[in-house]
Design a protein around this motif. Structure first.
Motif, PDB file in Angstrom:
ATOM      1  N   LEU A   2      -0.714  -9.521  -6.588  1.00 24.95           N
ATOM      2  CA  LEU A   2      -2.001  -8.885  -6.316  1.00 24.95           C
ATOM      3  C   LEU A   2      -2.990  -9.296  -7.405  1.00 24.95           C
ATOM      4  O   LEU A   2      -2.732  -9.124  -8.593  1.00 24.95           O
ATOM      5  CB  LEU A   2      -1.842  -7.368  -6.307  1.00 24.95           C
ATOM      6  CG  LEU A   2      -3.081  -6.539  -6.054  1.00 24.95           C
ATOM      7  CD1 LEU A   2      -3.638  -6.841  -4.668  1.00 24.95           C
ATOM      8  CD2 LEU A   2      -2.748  -5.063  -6.182  1.00 24.95           C
ATOM      9  N   ASN A   3      -4.095  -9.861  -7.018  1.00 23.93           N
ATOM     10  CA  ASN A   3      -5.103 -10.296  -7.976  1.00 23.93           C
ATOM     11  C   ASN A   3      -6.199  -9.232  -8.045  1.00 23.93           C
ATOM     12  O   ASN A   3      -6.954  -9.068  -7.104  1.00 23.93           O
ATOM     13  CB  ASN A   3      -5.683 -11.651  -7.554  1.00 23.93           C
ATOM     14  CG  ASN A   3      -6.650 -12.198  -8.583  1.00 23.93           C
ATOM     15  OD1 ASN A   3      -6.700 -11.731  -9.707  1.00 23.93           O
ATOM     16  ND2 ASN A   3      -7.403 -13.195  -8.182  1.00 23.93           N
ATOM     17  N   LYS A 101      -6.888   5.506 -12.373  1.00 25.91           N
ATOM     18  CA  LYS A 101      -7.218   5.902 -10.999  1.00 25.91           C
ATOM     19  C   LYS A 101      -7.867   4.750 -10.248  1.00 25.91           C
ATOM     20  O   LYS A 101      -7.602   4.532  -9.065  1.00 25.91           O
ATOM     21  CB  LYS A 101      -8.146   7.115 -10.994  1.00 25.91           C
ATOM     22  CG  LYS A 101      -7.442   8.409 -11.342  1.00 25.91           C
ATOM     23  CD  LYS A 101      -8.409   9.575 -11.308  1.00 25.91           C
ATOM     24  CE  LYS A 101      -7.724  10.860 -11.735  1.00 25.91           C
ATOM     25  NZ  LYS A 101      -8.642  12.006 -11.700  1.00 25.91           N
ATOM     26  N   HIS A 102      -8.722   4.001 -10.942  1.00 24.22           N
ATOM     27  CA  HIS A 102      -9.387   2.858 -10.316  1.00 24.22           C
ATOM     28  C   HIS A 102      -8.345   1.819  -9.881  1.00 24.22           C
ATOM     29  O   HIS A 102      -8.387   1.331  -8.744  1.00 24.22           O
ATOM     30  CB  HIS A 102     -10.396   2.241 -11.280  1.00 24.22           C
ATOM     31  CG  HIS A 102     -11.044   1.006 -10.742  1.00 24.22           C
ATOM     32  ND1 HIS A 102     -11.889   1.022  -9.660  1.00 24.22           N
ATOM     33  CD2 HIS A 102     -10.948  -0.288 -11.122  1.00 24.22           C
ATOM     34  CE1 HIS A 102     -12.297  -0.210  -9.402  1.00 24.22           C
ATOM     35  NE2 HIS A 102     -11.731  -1.013 -10.271  1.00 24.22           N
ATOM     36  N   VAL A 103      -7.415   1.491 -10.762  1.00 22.57           N
ATOM     37  CA  VAL A 103      -6.374   0.511 -10.437  1.00 22.57           C
ATOM     38  C   VAL A 103      -5.491   1.044  -9.300  1.00 22.57           C
ATOM     39  O   VAL A 103      -5.138   0.303  -8.382  1.00 22.57           O
ATOM     40  CB  VAL A 103      -5.537   0.151 -11.682  1.00 22.57           C
ATOM     41  CG1 VAL A 103      -4.335  -0.707 -11.310  1.00 22.57           C
ATOM     42  CG2 VAL A 103      -6.413  -0.568 -12.711  1.00 22.57           C
ATOM     43  N   ILE A 107      -4.719  -0.733  -5.658  1.00 18.56           N
ATOM     44  CA  ILE A 107      -3.367  -0.955  -5.136  1.00 18.56           C
ATOM     45  C   ILE A 107      -3.194  -0.274  -3.783  1.00 18.56           C
ATOM     46  O   ILE A 107      -2.626  -0.857  -2.851  1.00 18.56           O
ATOM     47  CB  ILE A 107      -2.311  -0.476  -6.156  1.00 18.56           C
ATOM     48  CG1 ILE A 107      -2.359  -1.380  -7.395  1.00 18.56           C
ATOM     49  CG2 ILE A 107      -0.914  -0.455  -5.537  1.00 18.56           C
ATOM     50  CD1 ILE A 107      -1.542  -0.873  -8.570  1.00 18.56           C
ATOM     51  N   SER A 108      -3.689   0.951  -3.648  1.00 15.67           N
ATOM     52  CA  SER A 108      -3.592   1.674  -2.367  1.00 15.67           C
ATOM     53  C   SER A 108      -4.287   0.921  -1.245  1.00 15.67           C
ATOM     54  O   SER A 108      -3.761   0.818  -0.124  1.00 15.67           O
ATOM     55  CB  SER A 108      -4.204   3.069  -2.494  1.00 15.67           C
ATOM     56  OG  SER A 108      -3.448   3.864  -3.354  1.00 15.67           O
ATOM     57  N   GLU A 113      -4.135  -2.566   3.519  1.00 15.20           N
ATOM     58  CA  GLU A 113      -4.657  -3.800   4.123  1.00 15.20           C
ATOM     59  C   GLU A 113      -3.538  -4.754   4.541  1.00 15.20           C
ATOM     60  O   GLU A 113      -3.590  -5.355   5.619  1.00 15.20           O
ATOM     61  CB  GLU A 113      -5.593  -4.502   3.124  1.00 15.20           C
ATOM     62  CG  GLU A 113      -6.231  -5.760   3.664  1.00 15.20           C
ATOM     63  CD  GLU A 113      -7.157  -6.420   2.663  1.00 15.20           C
ATOM     64  OE1 GLU A 113      -7.451  -7.620   2.863  1.00 15.20           O
ATOM     65  OE2 GLU A 113      -7.589  -5.755   1.698  1.00 15.20           O
ATOM     66  N   TYR A 114      -2.531  -4.903   3.689  1.00 12.97           N
ATOM     67  CA  TYR A 114      -1.445  -5.833   3.960  1.00 12.97           C
ATOM     68  C   TYR A 114      -0.214  -5.169   4.580  1.00 12.97           C
ATOM     69  O   TYR A 114       0.824  -5.791   4.732  1.00 12.97           O
ATOM     70  CB  TYR A 114      -1.055  -6.599   2.686  1.00 12.97           C
ATOM     71  CG  TYR A 114      -2.198  -7.451   2.175  1.00 12.97           C
ATOM     72  CD1 TYR A 114      -2.564  -8.623   2.831  1.00 12.97           C
ATOM     73  CD2 TYR A 114      -2.922  -7.069   1.052  1.00 12.97           C
ATOM     74  CE1 TYR A 114      -3.604  -9.410   2.370  1.00 12.97           C
ATOM     75  CE2 TYR A 114      -3.968  -7.850   0.583  1.00 12.97           C
ATOM     76  CZ  TYR A 114      -4.300  -9.015   1.243  1.00 12.97           C
ATOM     77  OH  TYR A 114      -5.340  -9.780   0.792  1.00 12.97           O
ATOM     78  N   ARG A 115      -0.363  -3.867   4.897  1.00  9.44           N
ATOM     79  CA  ARG A 115       0.710  -3.102   5.551  1.00  9.44           C
ATOM     80  C   ARG A 115       2.039  -3.280   4.827  1.00  9.44           C
ATOM     81  O   ARG A 115       3.042  -3.694   5.411  1.00  9.44           O
ATOM     82  CB  ARG A 115       0.828  -3.485   7.009  1.00  9.44           C
ATOM     83  CG  ARG A 115      -0.446  -3.185   7.769  1.00  9.44           C
ATOM     84  CD  ARG A 115      -0.325  -3.576   9.199  1.00  9.44           C
ATOM     85  NE  ARG A 115      -1.634  -3.384   9.832  1.00  9.44           N
ATOM     86  CZ  ARG A 115      -1.941  -3.853  11.006  1.00  9.44           C
ATOM     87  NH1 ARG A 115      -1.070  -4.542  11.688  1.00  9.44           N
ATOM     88  NH2 ARG A 115      -3.129  -3.638  11.511  1.00  9.44           N
ATOM     89  N   LEU A 116       2.040  -2.961   3.543  1.00 13.05           N
ATOM     90  CA  LEU A 116       3.222  -3.167   2.715  1.00 13.05           C
ATOM     91  C   LEU A 116       4.246  -2.047   2.850  1.00 13.05           C
ATOM     92  O   LEU A 116       5.392  -2.192   2.431  1.00 13.05           O
ATOM     93  CB  LEU A 116       2.815  -3.332   1.245  1.00 13.05           C
ATOM     94  CG  LEU A 116       1.884  -4.519   0.967  1.00 13.05           C
ATOM     95  CD1 LEU A 116       1.438  -4.518  -0.481  1.00 13.05           C
ATOM     96  CD2 LEU A 116       2.582  -5.834   1.297  1.00 13.05           C
ATOM     97  N   LEU A 117       3.828  -0.933   3.427  1.00 12.56           N
ATOM     98  CA  LEU A 117       4.751   0.179   3.649  1.00 12.56           C
ATOM     99  C   LEU A 117       4.871   0.444   5.139  1.00 12.56           C
ATOM    100  O   LEU A 117       3.898   0.309   5.882  1.00 12.56           O
ATOM    101  CB  LEU A 117       4.254   1.447   2.950  1.00 12.56           C
ATOM    102  CG  LEU A 117       4.223   1.402   1.423  1.00 12.56           C
ATOM    103  CD1 LEU A 117       3.600   2.685   0.875  1.00 12.56           C
ATOM    104  CD2 LEU A 117       5.608   1.211   0.854  1.00 12.56           C
ATOM    105  N   PRO A 118       6.070   0.832   5.593  1.00  5.67           N
ATOM    106  CA  PRO A 118       6.259   1.072   7.034  1.00  5.67           C
ATOM    107  C   PRO A 118       5.484   2.295   7.508  1.00  5.67           C
ATOM    108  O   PRO A 118       5.149   3.177   6.813  1.00  5.67           O
ATOM    109  CB  PRO A 118       7.759   1.304   7.166  1.00  5.67           C
ATOM    110  CG  PRO A 118       8.282   1.546   5.809  1.00  5.67           C
ATOM    111  CD  PRO A 118       7.270   1.033   4.841  1.00  5.67           C
TER     112      PRO A 118
END
Length: 118
Positions: A2-3, A101-103, A107-108, A113-118
């Motif tokens: 993640l950039n 909180k910003h970071v 990440i959230s 966006e990339y649907r990293l969690l089911p």
């Protein structure tokens, strides 16, 4: 990987500062949240410049890593020899909490966006 862009938007940081609770205890840097909210109107641009520099440089100051942990009794417990009879409260630098909180928000958004969690 993640950039995370080092450019932090004024609007986002201002919103995070506004959402701080006024009646919270003083943090490690002794800046009450209520005062930070008022000062933020004047210093938010400078805070963002400094934070952007540290993100881009991948530098974390030792003073920002410091915290104080306080152990408090939970009321009306029968056995205070048990760990569950206590609660821990960690006091951190208020500005660090805002950046964390910003970071976390970045990440959230990436997780959604990339649907990293089911």
């Amino acid at each position: 990987m993640l950039n995370i862009s080092p450019t932090i938007l004024i609007k986002e940081i201002s919103k995070l500062i506004r959402n701080l609770l006024n009646k919270k205890a003083l943090k490690l840097n002794s800046i009450p949240n209520k005062i930070l909210k008022v000062a933020a109107l004047i210093i938010v641009k400078d805070l963002i410049k400094v934070a952007s520099y540290y993100f881009a440089s991948r530098i974390i100051l030792k003073s920002l890593k410091k915290s104080i942990t306080i152990v408090l009794y939970k009321e009306k417990k029968k056995d205070y020899s048990l760990l569950g009879s206590y609660k821990l409260i960690t006091l951190k630098n208020t500005l660090v909490k805002i950046l964390e909180k910003h970071v976390a928000n970045i990440i959230s958004k990436a997780v959604e966006e990339y649907r990293l969690l089911p």
